[in-house]
Design a protein around this motif. Structure first.
Motif, PDB file in Angstrom:
ATOM      1  N   ALA A 208       0.868  -1.059  -0.017  1.00  0.00           N
ATOM      2  CA  ALA A 208      -0.095  -0.177   0.060  1.00  0.00           C
ATOM      3  C   ALA A 208       0.906   1.044   0.019  1.00  0.00           C
ATOM      4  O   ALA A 208       2.074   1.076   0.330  1.00  0.00           O
ATOM      5  CB  ALA A 208      -1.178  -0.109   0.960  1.00  0.00           C
ATOM      6  N   VAL A 209       0.359   2.286  -0.363  1.00  0.00           N
ATOM      7  CA  VAL A 209       1.090   3.364  -0.752  1.00  0.00           C
ATOM      8  C   VAL A 209       0.346   4.832   0.081  1.00  0.00           C
ATOM      9  O   VAL A 209      -0.877   5.014  -0.243  1.00  0.00           O
ATOM     10  CB  VAL A 209       1.371   3.966  -2.006  1.00  0.00           C
ATOM     11  CG1 VAL A 209       2.318   5.334  -2.256  1.00  0.00           C
ATOM     12  CG2 VAL A 209       2.211   2.826  -2.855  1.00  0.00           C
ATOM     13  N   LEU A 210       1.001   5.463   1.003  1.00  0.00           N
ATOM     14  CA  LEU A 210       0.457   6.779   1.357  1.00  0.00           C
ATOM     15  C   LEU A 210       1.323   7.881   0.785  1.00  0.00           C
ATOM     16  O   LEU A 210       2.594   8.154   0.897  1.00  0.00           O
ATOM     17  CB  LEU A 210       0.901   6.756   2.879  1.00  0.00           C
ATOM     18  CG  LEU A 210       0.376   8.474   3.554  1.00  0.00           C
ATOM     19  CD1 LEU A 210      -1.083   8.577   3.292  1.00  0.00           C
ATOM     20  CD2 LEU A 210       0.631   8.343   5.107  1.00  0.00           C
ATOM     21  N   PHE A 211       0.704   8.448  -0.209  1.00  0.00           N
ATOM     22  CA  PHE A 211       1.499   9.440  -1.299  1.00  0.00           C
ATOM     23  C   PHE A 211       1.205  10.973  -0.902  1.00  0.00           C
ATOM     24  O   PHE A 211      -0.006  11.334  -1.015  1.00  0.00           O
ATOM     25  CB  PHE A 211       0.879   9.149  -2.648  1.00  0.00           C
ATOM     26  CG  PHE A 211       1.360   9.960  -3.728  1.00  0.00           C
ATOM     27  CD1 PHE A 211       2.662  10.361  -3.587  1.00  0.00           C
ATOM     28  CD2 PHE A 211       0.584  10.170  -4.906  1.00  0.00           C
ATOM     29  CE1 PHE A 211       3.253  11.044  -4.729  1.00  0.00           C
ATOM     30  CE2 PHE A 211       1.113  11.114  -5.915  1.00  0.00           C
ATOM     31  CZ  PHE A 211       2.278  11.472  -5.970  1.00  0.00           C
ATOM     32  N   ILE A 212       2.426  11.472  -0.419  1.00  0.00           N
ATOM     33  CA  ILE A 212       2.126  13.000   0.050  1.00  0.00           C
ATOM     34  C   ILE A 212       2.459  14.195  -1.148  1.00  0.00           C
ATOM     35  O   ILE A 212       3.718  13.650  -1.862  1.00  0.00           O
ATOM     36  CB  ILE A 212       3.026  13.165   1.277  1.00  0.00           C
ATOM     37  CG1 ILE A 212       2.473  12.470   2.516  1.00  0.00           C
ATOM     38  CG2 ILE A 212       2.913  14.859   1.630  1.00  0.00           C
ATOM     39  CD1 ILE A 212       3.403  12.253   3.352  1.00  0.00           C
ATOM     40  N   SER A 213       1.694  14.714  -1.572  1.00  0.00           N
ATOM     41  CA  SER A 213       2.071  15.663  -2.922  1.00  0.00           C
ATOM     42  C   SER A 213       1.276  16.987  -2.806  1.00  0.00           C
ATOM     43  O   SER A 213       0.191  16.824  -2.018  1.00  0.00           O
ATOM     44  CB  SER A 213       1.919  14.670  -4.100  1.00  0.00           C
ATOM     45  OG  SER A 213       2.362  15.607  -5.156  1.00  0.00           O
TER      46      SER A 213
END
Length: 545
Positions: A208-213
């Protein structure tokens, strides 16, 4: 863990600075399912990175969790001892930090840094660790993996360093990957490569990915769910098609409205000759020193031909390493061409006395924090270029500085502040003011908005347009942000590996690109655009339609 239980569950998270300091994250709640990509978006200072760091126990002092819970695979991370948390950090939860040059140790070889996590969290022998590192480097597109293991971080481009950082994290096959602005300051092709690689590696391993952008176009393109944050609080969250493509909250709509879009540009003044003429310019850097033989120069710009009219904005775009910044530095006299001519107002800057040229050509550097003297106040920084103005009294210096502060929309009370006391957007305004305080004829702006969030980018672009209209300077706008280029440029020049492969009016380049590399850049950017009904969609470029 049951199939219905989320991999990561954040409930009522509250983070405070110190004991009685301000709350930086307040009552945040979201969850991530196995294999899901969830994005945290918002302006700088909204608490995105603090929330992510709390999940792996890496909050910087004096930040501390003072409420709520973070559960990973059903286990409350806040109740774990430091030793138990270290066993999870890296092995089960990996993190790719925003700036790989900072997070990679410059004194250690790549092989040592990649092997460190496996030595801590696995029982593999050194030979097996080495083989796994070589295999992973091959998976991320490193051609000479053996040489890469012996190299240092500074020997790679920003995109390659980010790939290596991602490979180091994914070697341990974590269940959750936290990616904090993994593509900031990368060109659109490098962004696409890094994100595709991240998705391939995580899909292969079920991560899973927690993508901060702050790049909403990338989030809309790759994430399953988005959480919008403002001042530490959740504004709204949900699937991409409900939040970003059809926003309900006014703040989310403001973020989307801040995205650059094509507009009408004012007509250029009539001119008999170009302000700047570049003919056949070649630029080479000396190669590494050899003890017994002469080093070979590395040519980075190959016979560039450009011209800029008075008052015109010419955008220079292309991938990292294409020679954009090098050519810009040559225009202001910071790099000497090995061949060709650069003529400013009809005079060859290499042959003529170039004092006038240097004073009339100013540069806005990519990183304002490193280009501003940390020991000088804002007033001193803005006044410094005025030292060479003849017959200008101290009172006139101060009046010009105050006028410049007003031009860049900064209050007079900041005149005695130091650069570190300002926000990123305020520092960029100071960098623009320093370039314009002498009222130059030409400004070279090198990636002036690359590391800023959406609303600050909009403010800087509007400021730049207003000042150009007010003072009439020409601009070479160097950028990898094609959306910003589409808004601000009269003409666009595309560089690829040192060559100008295409140049033309903005609308021609964006609507009818001729060169394959230009079409590739446009296909990689794929920005969000507003629809007549109030919603948004990812634009289909000529290369992808």
């Amino acid at each position: 863990m049951s199939q219905t239980q989320p991999l990561l569950a954040v409930e009522g998270l509250k983070i405070r600075a110190g004991v009685d300091g301000p709350v930086v994250v307040d009552d945040l709640a979201f969850d991530i399912a196995p294999g899901q990509i969830v994005a945290l978006v918002g302006e700088s200072g909204s608490g995105k990175t603090m929330a992510a760091r709390a999940a792996i126990g890496l909050l910087p002092p004096p930040m501390r969790v003072c409420g709520g819970s973070i559960r990973f695979q059903g286990q409350d991370l806040g109740s774990l001892s430091p030793q138990a948390l270290r066993e999870i950090r890296g092995a089960k939860i990996g993190m790719v930090f925003q700036e790989p040059m900072v997070s990679l140790n410059p004194a250690l070889r790549i092989g040592e840094q990649m092997a460190e996590g496996m030595r801590l969290h696995t029982e593999f022998d050194e030979q097996t660790i080495r083989q796994k590192c070589l295999q992973m480097l091959g998976d991320i597109g490193i051609r000479d993996a053996e040489r890469c293991l012996q190299a240092y971080p500074h020997e790679f481009s920003g995109g390659m360093r980010q790939r290596i950082m991602l490979a180091s994290v994914m070697l341990l096959r974590p269940a959750l990957l936290i990616a904090d602005e993994p593509t900031t300051a990368l060109d659109c092709l490098a962004q696409l490569d890094v994100l595709k690689l991240m998705l391939e590696l995580t899909a292969k391993q079920g991560t899973a990915v927690l993508f901060i952008s702050h790049d909403l176009s990338l989030v809309a393109r790759y994430a399953h769910k988005v959480v919008v944050m403002r001042n530490g609080k959740e504004v709204e969250q949900g699937p991409i098609d409900q939040v970003l493509l059809n926003p309900r909250a006014e703040y989310t709509r403001q973020l989307l409205e801040a995205l650059p879009s094509r507009g009408e540009l004012p007509p250029l003044p009539q001119a008999n000759a170009p302000l700047l003429q570049i003919d056949g310019v070649q630029i080479a850097y000396p190669g590494p020193r050899r003890m017994w033989r002469k080093s070979e120069a590395r040519r980075v710009v190959h016979g560039a031909n450009l011209h800029i009219a008075p008052g015109e904005t010419l955008a220079l775009v292309g991938g990292s390493g294409s020679g954009k910044t090098t050519l810009g530095r040559a225009i202001v006299g910071l790099v000497k061409p090995s061949a060709g001519e650069i003529r400013f107002q009809g005079h060859d800057i290499a042959q003529a006395a170039n004092r006038s040229h240097r004073l009339q050509c100013q540069m806005i550097f990519q990183d304002p924090f490193s280009s501003l003297n940390p020991r000088m106040s804002i007033g001193q920084i803005l006044a410094e270029p005025l030292r060479h103005v003849p017959d200008m009294s101290p009172a006139q210096h101060r009046a010009r500085v105050l006028a410049t502060l007003n031009d860049i929309n900064l209050p007079e009370r900041l005149i005695d502040r130091l650069p570190h006391e300002l926000s990123g957007g305020q520092r960029q305004r100071v960098a623009i003011g320093r370039a314009l305080v002498r009222r130059p004829s030409l400004v070279v702006a090198d990636e002036p908005i690359s590391a800023l969030d959406m609303t600050v980018q909009k403010q800087i672009l509007e400021l730049f347009e207003r000042l150009q209209k007010q003072y009439g300077f020409a601009c070479l706008f160097i950028s990898h942000d094609l959306a910003a280029v589409e808004r601000i440029a009269h003409r666009v020049a595309v560089m690829c590996q040192g060559d100008v492969v295409e140049i033309g009016p903005r609308d021609e380049i964006f609507d009818r690109p001729q060169h394959a590399y230009t079409r590739q850049l446009l296909a990689a950017s794929c920005p969000l655009e507003k629809l007549e009904g109030g919603g948004f969609r990812l634009r289909q470029t000529p290369a992808t339609s």
